[in-house]
Design an enzyme around this catalytic site. Structure first.
Site, PDB file in Angstrom:
ATOM      1  N   LYS A   1     -14.592  -7.643 -37.616  1.00  0.00           N
ATOM      2  CA  LYS A   1     -13.554  -6.684 -37.969  1.00  0.00           C
ATOM      3  C   LYS A   1     -12.650  -6.490 -36.757  1.00  0.00           C
ATOM      4  CE  LYS A   1     -14.639  -2.012 -36.697  1.00  0.00           C
ATOM      5  NZ  LYS A   1     -14.973  -0.668 -36.987  1.00  0.00           N
TER       6      LYS A   1
ATOM      7  N   LYS B   1     -27.777  -2.980 -41.742  1.00  0.00           N
ATOM      8  CA  LYS B   1     -28.752  -1.958 -41.342  1.00  0.00           C
ATOM      9  C   LYS B   1     -29.913  -1.915 -42.325  1.00  0.00           C
ATOM     10  CE  LYS B   1     -25.588   1.021 -38.814  1.00  0.00           C
ATOM     11  NZ  LYS B   1     -26.263   1.153 -37.516  1.00  0.00           N
TER      12      LYS B   1
ATOM     13  N   HIS C   1     -16.512   0.369 -43.301  1.00  0.00           N
ATOM     14  CA  HIS C   1     -17.903   0.839 -43.316  1.00  0.00           C
ATOM     15  C   HIS C   1     -18.190   1.871 -44.426  1.00  0.00           C
ATOM     16  CE1 HIS C   1     -18.029  -1.318 -39.649  1.00  0.00           C
ATOM     17  NE2 HIS C   1     -17.487  -0.394 -38.896  1.00  0.00           N
TER      18      HIS C   1
ATOM     19  N   LYS D   1     -14.741  11.060 -34.546  1.00  0.00           N
ATOM     20  CA  LYS D   1     -15.184  10.855 -33.158  1.00  0.00           C
ATOM     21  C   LYS D   1     -15.307  12.202 -32.476  1.00  0.00           C
ATOM     22  CE  LYS D   1     -13.540   6.220 -32.482  1.00  0.00           C
ATOM     23  NZ  LYS D   1     -14.903   5.675 -32.398  1.00  0.00           N
TER      24      LYS D   1
END
Ligand code: NAD
Length: 484
Positions: free
Chosen positions: A148, A182, A240, A331
């Site tokens: 990405k 994951k 994501h 963030k």
């Protein structure tokens, strides 16, 4: 009780950008672990290819340092490390020049699986693809892995897809979204489609809403210039969060096979409704005691880019009609935590006199920290004193059930690279999926850009702007706590 390790076929993996941050931090330490586990066969080879004028000895030294810095406990295995380093070669190559390609052609074996990892800026993908063919290195069996960001809008993603398609078939292209590698994300599919318990409830009759949170404590760090042109929507949601949403919402595929799974994911993206403005909250972190503000971090005092986004999303199909999906990512949040929570509806009627609390079953799927799942259930509070109800988690943390070795969960990159060698595309994004995701996000981004929408400030170390809390509050719901 840990899974058996089945070695993959012998391979030559060429890592373009083999001296870069991603290669040193993730790809090579991950490959070292796969080597130690026996999954990477001893005859396999890894060839670093980048602009730096290194020789193989210099590259091995660089990777030994990277493994020492970014590897885990296994870095103490010096004999293993030595054997691993012997599997490494290096070729100095400029993607846009002609030097080095003949040397690479000499090195790559034609009778083993060939994979080319494009761990470089996407602007170089076309040059690499073209030269791999021009120099007769890649074949119809070779695989390429691309990182990405896959475009910054629909048009650029289409261009990238066209560029790659000029040289490689879709079945050869592995677009990485490391969230799909994951352990818990795959376990989500096992839990949904391997049990009789959940699937009958997995719809608008029983599910009140679903929350997906990906919270980071870090700011933009050294990626300020890139991030300021991107923002949370492009950097996190389009890929994501969208992938997590697809896996949670998709119909059961006919079989666990790459195109069957990807067809179902694509249907989810295509069924996404356009999002109303008042269902989107964009935020930007302000200075906190631990660091500067977003604008100082990106050195742009007038930046309108979001470092946080929360939104309410709907999927237009029979299964999910009327069920809101709340997505949130940011963030410099209070904790590093990624979770999907499936919040089931309230009971229609309680038989327990005096019990006024609202009891809800919640299936929580944690991606980090402590990958695992728990199911909140209501039980009787133990002890005398009548029938009082409390909610407790039924913990499905892997390590408890499967033994300590299960704690050593394979890193997403390791798993995905092994999948490339095995030729399994299930956990990689197909070109049409990526384009469909941009087709949905583009108008949202265009909308706030046209309105000159100013993101709401939030305190670094908080749960995001007040408006994000209100987004839920207005619906009579509450965000899950962000816990590290
Ligand atoms: P980096 O800047 O650290 O490394 C870039 C690598 O590309 C270096 O090895 C450099 O030598 C090589 N390179 C640059 N120009 C070249 C050329 N003309 N010819 C041949 N090699 C050239 O970048 P990075 O952080 O390792 O990221 C690589 C890719 O992975 C980017 O597309 C990035 O967006 C993506 N990515 C990185 C991360 C991460 O954590 N670093 C995470 C996700 C995606």
């Amino acid at each position: 009780m840990v899974s058996r390790v089945i070695p993959v076929e012998t391979f030559d993996l060429v890592i373009f950008g083999g001296t870069g941050d991603l290669a040193r931090r993730k790809i090579l330490p991950g490959l070292f672990r796969r080597f130690l586990s026996g999954q990477m066969p001893p005859e396999a080879r890894i060839i670093g290819a980048a602009r730096s004028e290194l020789d193989t000895a210099g590259y091995r030294e660089m990777i030994a340092e990277a493994v020492a810095e970014f590897g885990g406990a296994e870095t103490n295995n010096t004999k293993g490390l030595q054997a691993f380093l012997e599997r490494l070669d290096y070729v100095a190559i400029d993607a846009r020049g002609e030097g080095g390609w003949a040397a690479l052609a000499e090195l790559v074996r034609s009778d083993v699986v060939q994979a080319y990892y494009f761990s470089v800026a996407p602007a170089l993908f076309g040059d690499l693809a073209e030269r791999l063919h021009k120099h007769g290195i890649a074949s119809a069996q070779s695989r390429i892995v691309v990182e990405k960001p896959f475009g910054r809008d629909l048009e650029s993603a289409r261009d990238l897809n066209r560029t790659l398609a000029a040289h490689f078939d879709e079945s050869q292209i592995y677009r990485i979204d490391h969230y799909l590698g994951k352990e818990t994300v795959q376990n989500l599919m096992a839990v949904r489609f391997g049990n009789v318990l959940f699937e009958p409830l997995w719809n608008n009759h029983y599910v009140d809403h679903i929350q997906i949170t990906v919270a980071e404590t870090v700011g933009v760090g050294g990626r300020g210039a890139y991030y300021d042109k991107s923002g949370a929507m492009r950097d996190m949601v389009q890929n994501h969060l969208m992938q997590l949403l697809c896996l949670i919402a998709m119909e059961p595929p006919g079989q666990f096979e790459a195109d069957a799974v990807r067809d179902e994911k694509l249907k989810v993206i295509r069924a996404l409704q356009p999002v109303e403005n008042h269902h989107i909250v964009r935020g930007q972190y302000d200075a906190g005691k631990d660091g500067p503000s977003y604008r100082d971090d990106v050195e742009n005092a007038r930046s309108f880019t979001e470092s946080f986004i929360a939104m309410r999303v709907h999927i237009n199909n029979w299964r999910w009609a009327g069920v809101p999906f709340y997505l949130r990512t940011g963030k410099r949040m209070k904790a590093r935590s990624s979770e999907i929570a499936v919040v089931f509806k309230d009971l229609g009627h309680t038989i327990f006199e005096g019990d006024e609390a609202r009891h809800r079953n919640i299936l929580s799927i944690r991606l980090q920290p402590n990958e695992g799942m728990d199911l909140q259930v209501t039980i009787k509070e133990p002890g005398p004193g009548g029938m009082r109800l409390i909610d407790v988690p039924l913990d499905m943390t892997f390590a408890d059930a499967l033994g300590a070795e299960a704690e050593d969960v394979t890193d997403a990159y390791e798993r995905l690279i092994m999948d490339v060698i095995r030729g399994n595309q299930t956990l990689f994004m197909r070109g049409d999926e990526v384009e469909a995701a941009w087709r949905w996000t583009d108008p949202l981004i265009d909308g706030w850009e046209a309105r000159n929408d100013v993101p709401k400030l939030y305190d670094a170390g908080s749960a995001g702007p007040e408006d994000a809390l209100m987004l839920m509050h207005r619906d009579g719901r509450k965000w899950r706590e962000i816990k590290g």
